[in-house]
Write a protein that holds these residues in place. Sequence first.
Motif, PDB file in Angstrom:
ATOM      1  N   HIS A   1      18.076  83.898  84.064  1.00 28.76           N
ATOM      2  CA  HIS A   1      18.271  85.124  84.901  1.00 28.76           C
ATOM      3  C   HIS A   1      19.647  85.145  84.332  1.00 28.76           C
ATOM      4  O   HIS A   1      20.520  84.339  84.019  1.00 28.76           O
ATOM      5  CB  HIS A   1      18.000  85.139  86.225  1.00 28.76           C
ATOM      6  N   GLY A   2      20.164  86.372  85.103  1.00 24.66           N
ATOM      7  CA  GLY A   2      21.689  86.641  84.940  1.00 24.66           C
ATOM      8  C   GLY A   2      22.493  86.387  86.243  1.00 24.66           C
ATOM      9  O   GLY A   2      23.631  86.596  86.097  1.00 24.66           O
ATOM     10  N   GLY A   3      21.955  85.634  86.922  1.00 22.05           N
ATOM     11  CA  GLY A   3      22.656  85.279  88.136  1.00 22.05           C
ATOM     12  C   GLY A   3      23.317  83.647  88.046  1.00 22.05           C
ATOM     13  O   GLY A   3      22.869  82.997  86.846  1.00 22.05           O
ATOM     14  N   ILE A   4      23.918  83.509  88.867  1.00 23.98           N
ATOM     15  CA  ILE A   4      24.535  81.980  88.754  1.00 23.98           C
ATOM     16  C   ILE A   4      24.257  81.050  89.725  1.00 23.98           C
ATOM     17  O   ILE A   4      24.702  81.529  90.883  1.00 23.98           O
ATOM     18  CB  ILE A   4      26.139  82.389  88.476  1.00 23.98           C
ATOM     19  N   GLU A   5      23.790  79.879  89.581  1.00 26.19           N
ATOM     20  CA  GLU A   5      23.517  78.861  90.806  1.00 26.19           C
ATOM     21  C   GLU A   5      24.775  78.351  91.026  1.00 26.19           C
ATOM     22  O   GLU A   5      25.525  77.668  89.977  1.00 26.19           O
ATOM     23  CB  GLU A   5      22.430  78.112  90.067  1.00 26.19           C
ATOM     24  N   MET A   6      25.564  78.313  92.053  1.00 27.69           N
ATOM     25  CA  MET A   6      26.550  77.638  92.561  1.00 27.69           C
ATOM     26  C   MET A   6      26.438  77.016  93.811  1.00 27.69           C
ATOM     27  O   MET A   6      27.540  76.759  94.529  1.00 27.69           O
ATOM     28  CB  MET A   6      27.913  78.675  92.565  1.00 27.69           C
ATOM     29  N   GLY A   7      25.478  76.611  94.334  1.00 27.06           N
ATOM     30  CA  GLY A   7      25.176  76.063  95.475  1.00 27.06           C
ATOM     31  C   GLY A   7      24.545  76.530  96.498  1.00 27.06           C
ATOM     32  O   GLY A   7      24.096  75.926  97.485  1.00 27.06           O
TER      33      GLY A   7
END
Length: 1256
Positions: free
Chosen positions: A983-989
């Motif tokens: 996907h175009g999101g970012i996992e950052m916690g």
Amino acid sequence: MSTTFTINGQPYTVNLSDLPPDTTLNTFIREHAQLTATKFMCLEGGCGACVCAVSDGKGTRAVNSCLKLLNTCAQLEIITCEGLGNHLHGYHPIQKRLAKMNGTQCGFCSPGFVMNMYGLMEQHGGRVTMEEVENSFGGNICRCTGYRPILDAMKSFAVDSNVEVPRECVEIEDLHMRARNCPKTGKSCKGCCRHTKLVYENGSQWYWPNTLAELFEAMENIEDSDEFMLVGGNTAHGVYRRSPDIKHFIDLNGVEELHQHSSEREKLTLGANLTLTETMEILRSTSKQSGFEYLEVLCNHIDLVANVPVRNLGTLAGNILVKKQHPEFPSDIFITFEALDAKVVVLKGLNDEKEISLEEFLGDADRKILLKAFVLPAYPKDKYIYDSYKIMPRAQNAHAYVNAGFLLELDSDSKVNSARICFGGIRPDFVHASDIEQLMVGHSPFEPNLVERTFSKLESLVQPDEVLPDASPAYRSKLTCGLLYRFLLKHAPNSEVSGKFKSGGELLQRPLSSGLQLFSTQKQTYPVTEAVQKLEGMIQCSGEATYMNDVLTTTNSVYCAFAGATKVGATIDQIDASDALQYPGVVAFYSAKDIPGANTFTDPSLGYEAEEIFCSGLVRHSEQPAGVVVALTADQAQRAAKLVKISYSNVKSDFKLKATLKDVFSSETPDPSRILPLAISKLKHVKLSDKPDLEVRGIFEMGLQYHFTMEPQTTVVIPFEDGLKVYSATQWIDQTQSVIAHTLQMKAKDVQLQVRRLGGGYGCKISRGNQVACAASLAAYKLNRPVRFVQSLESMMDCNGKRWACRSEYQCHVKANGRIVGLSNDFYEDAGWNANESPVQGHSTFTAANCYEFTDSNFKLSGHAVLTDAASSTWCRAPGSVEGIAMMENIIEHVAFELQKDPAEVRLANISKKTRMATLMPEFLKSREYYSRKKEIDTFNANNRWKKRGLGLSAMYFPVIYIGQFPATVAIYHADGTVVVTHGGIEMGQGMNTKIAQVTAYTLGIDLSYIKVESSDTINGANSMVTGYAIGSESICFAVRKICETLNARLKPVRKAKATWEETVQAANAQLINLIASDHYKTGDMQNYHVHGLALSEVEVDVLTGNILIRRVDILEDAGESLSPWIDVGQVEGAFVMGLGYWLSELLIFEGDNGRLLTNRTWNYKPLGAKDIPIDFRVELVHNAKPGGGGFMGSKATGEPPCCLAVSVIFALQQALQSARQDAGLPREWLRLGAPTTPETLLLNAGHQVSEYKLK
């Protein structure tokens, strides 16, 4: 010369002459062994991300690999997190529990926590108490979790643990505690392995003496002009940076004479090179002997020095030598030893030994004088009183505002024979309060007349210097007096001390922390709403999770560092990089003239004003990057960057540097050119809705806040064919791709980004990291070789914008019942040098009314951006809403104060009865026993003069506004039916990937184990919106559900009643059905909503020092139908604690004449630590959420809103201070507390004078 050691059982033989003499263990582990669990962050022992374990055959301990020098690692066994446990060989119980007990969010800090705990367990043979565990993480910073779940996981291993452990976790017997043998011989270590001397090509020399004779032989090689370093633990580098010009390194760790200790009847002798940890163990055991009971106090004081891994390396002599070289250093070892009249055994030659005082040693100009030992006398407790103190900005891992040691010798009549009254942190030339020492002799120290004279004289005697960023002289002076007063209160006979004063004799006592988490789930939608473990939790806790700096590159990679401009307001005329280019290892230097395209790291097409990658003209702020140095190592790049010379034209005569919002408003008429009216009310006047009974006016100020992500701004760029592969720590891959392409005049298709995960974001990686990304990409483009740019902590804090500071000027008209009938609020927010990423027109305005009822005409709100000479401010967790909600909550509290009404009642008077908050708040107040607890606090305050408590309430009505688009792709593999999502999101916690996996599994009707969420990239995530504003997870979950429904429709024709998932997928593949689908979320697909929240914070204030305890916090958060309750609870706790740091400890100080940030390191910028969080931390996600009242599947955002509730803590502090001020006889007056409200703020506003320091 070669050396041998092992890492995770793998032997390494290293030719030391091939590496610089000051290479750290961290550099070797990461860049040479290519093991990436051990992280690279602050490089000064202040964050804990780099912790690993080392064993010398005698014991195992946790150390900061960023401080331990490689040349001191001979024959050590080194254990890193991925060696402790991993997916191939099985996970270690510590890793398992941390993951399964929800102790990891972004995961960047997790390996450091694991290894610190592992070292602690090894050091104590597997038997530790909960108190020991909770006390051992002062050097590990976590910005995500709020620490509570980490502490629970670690305390579950304690022998006295009462922490509930998940059933699937292994028991403590599986910890495999074992004695470790020498990696060279395989037998128990005899300490006989040795080197002698190594000469490097540049003339630098390393020595490894094993005896004092060899040590002095090495020192004979040092010329008078040579810089040299006696190497113990190298922990001084965390305070004062190691000089790059050191010619001689002498490793003292093999000199046995410096590690010995002995105890006799009259004295304890401690080898100078004993570590602080070893010293504490000796002190603790010796304190059981008669005459040495005072050593328990000394041991407890040393426990406040730095943190466990630093104390495992740092030595007594090292600490004293820092004091010798830097007299301003507030050494705790010095101040306590000096108060105890400790002597120093020194050597000026092998046969020239003598015993001198500490002050004599510090004054000795001989650089080569050697500390051999410290001698502590016996002090029988019937004749001596001893105590020492250290007051810090947070509970652990901070240097002292002021430290002190007091020793009184009493005769048989309890009169003072001699006194040693010592203070640190005053000024370099002040140690003994000699006049007070003399004054006390011949008197009982508790005589009322003497006490009065003591403090009258001490206050005039102590004149602290004024050196930024140290606390003010006024605070340190008052603190000095308060510590001596505390000493007298503690040790005076009970009959001599008023009962109301007695508690002033003790420091705040913090019990073990605990928490309570309440939520409901809906089994019919499992795994959605199920409380599952974070998807990547286990690999994060084993260190196998990959972050941008963990991307491995070929050996021809180069490293970058910014060269900054320093003359703010001037124009750059010329940049001379010739000295830098001649520095060993430097490959290139690039500035604005070398950029082939646009010199901007922000994209104007996305609404940004252009910000230069490299300053080409007017210098906007201190350390604004003017170019980038590229070198073969990161250290070479950093050092060479300091050699770049920049010449400037003169600053305009009318230019006045204003680095902060306070600077702008310090003049009576602020410069109007700096104030931008961005959200001005259309109302000319407030129209009162009723006749008011009272007018309330005030000013409320909130400072900046640095994001302090554990992962630095990082970009790795690899030239590939005719384009670039970019691995960048960004929250917005679309913008980063765009600005790199424009910088290099490349097509977007030739710049492909990939992001696996971030080690925290909080807004600072939306656009600020693009400066690093563009600079690294330029270097890779020019050199056609891989480039790695990991920005140093100092550089990030200098260059990157912070949370927008805010000033609210309000005028409020109220009825006697608390109802507001008219309100005007003019607020001003610190933009930095431009107004990019402004919250003024957005959430600051949207949240300014909070949950309270106003008409269109009785609330006049106007917002302004204020231009300052600092880095452009940026989004920071809950941007605008933290300020907007705090402004209104402060007004409510101020109104309640002036009306002398309960703040809860004023809130209820202003909440519309039709809203959900009108129901939630009374229920919350009742269930949390608000009114009875207030009465208990009133009673406590009435009975205690020097300890005060308060109870603060805050409410929140947080708007969630969906914007942009988020694409996603789901692929089903015919081989086994497993599913990959990208996907175009970012996992950052924030747990985005876990929630996405839950939704995928639920929609497809399969087990969660089938799902994997892969890296985000600019192919499958092309044109994606920024991940931020707390909307990313829900938006992508929406897109993924659409995609899965599409796939379900495709599978329907081949789906049979009793067929397994695998059989259905195989049947579909056989019929050539497309098992890959893509779709996206776009604005309008879901409706905006609000999040309700309430918090109640109870504090206790030490009136004599300004230190506080947060005794209890209750949070009620409306999370709707939580998609993943443990994820959401973690987000609530972490956001709230980050907010607490903003309100309590995170102070940023700029130098007025040049705009330089003085608090740009872990040494002087202090996010909260593990022992600063609420002692009793209770979180409830609202049950029976209103159907359809939230976002995706009824869920609501949790990553940002709770940050807004932390303001409750300063309302609690206001109540505590008001009680103190009442006791001081001051008239009732509202205090302007803001962000941050530090111990200095609290003590200076407590209202008392030193003349009030009496025992009765």
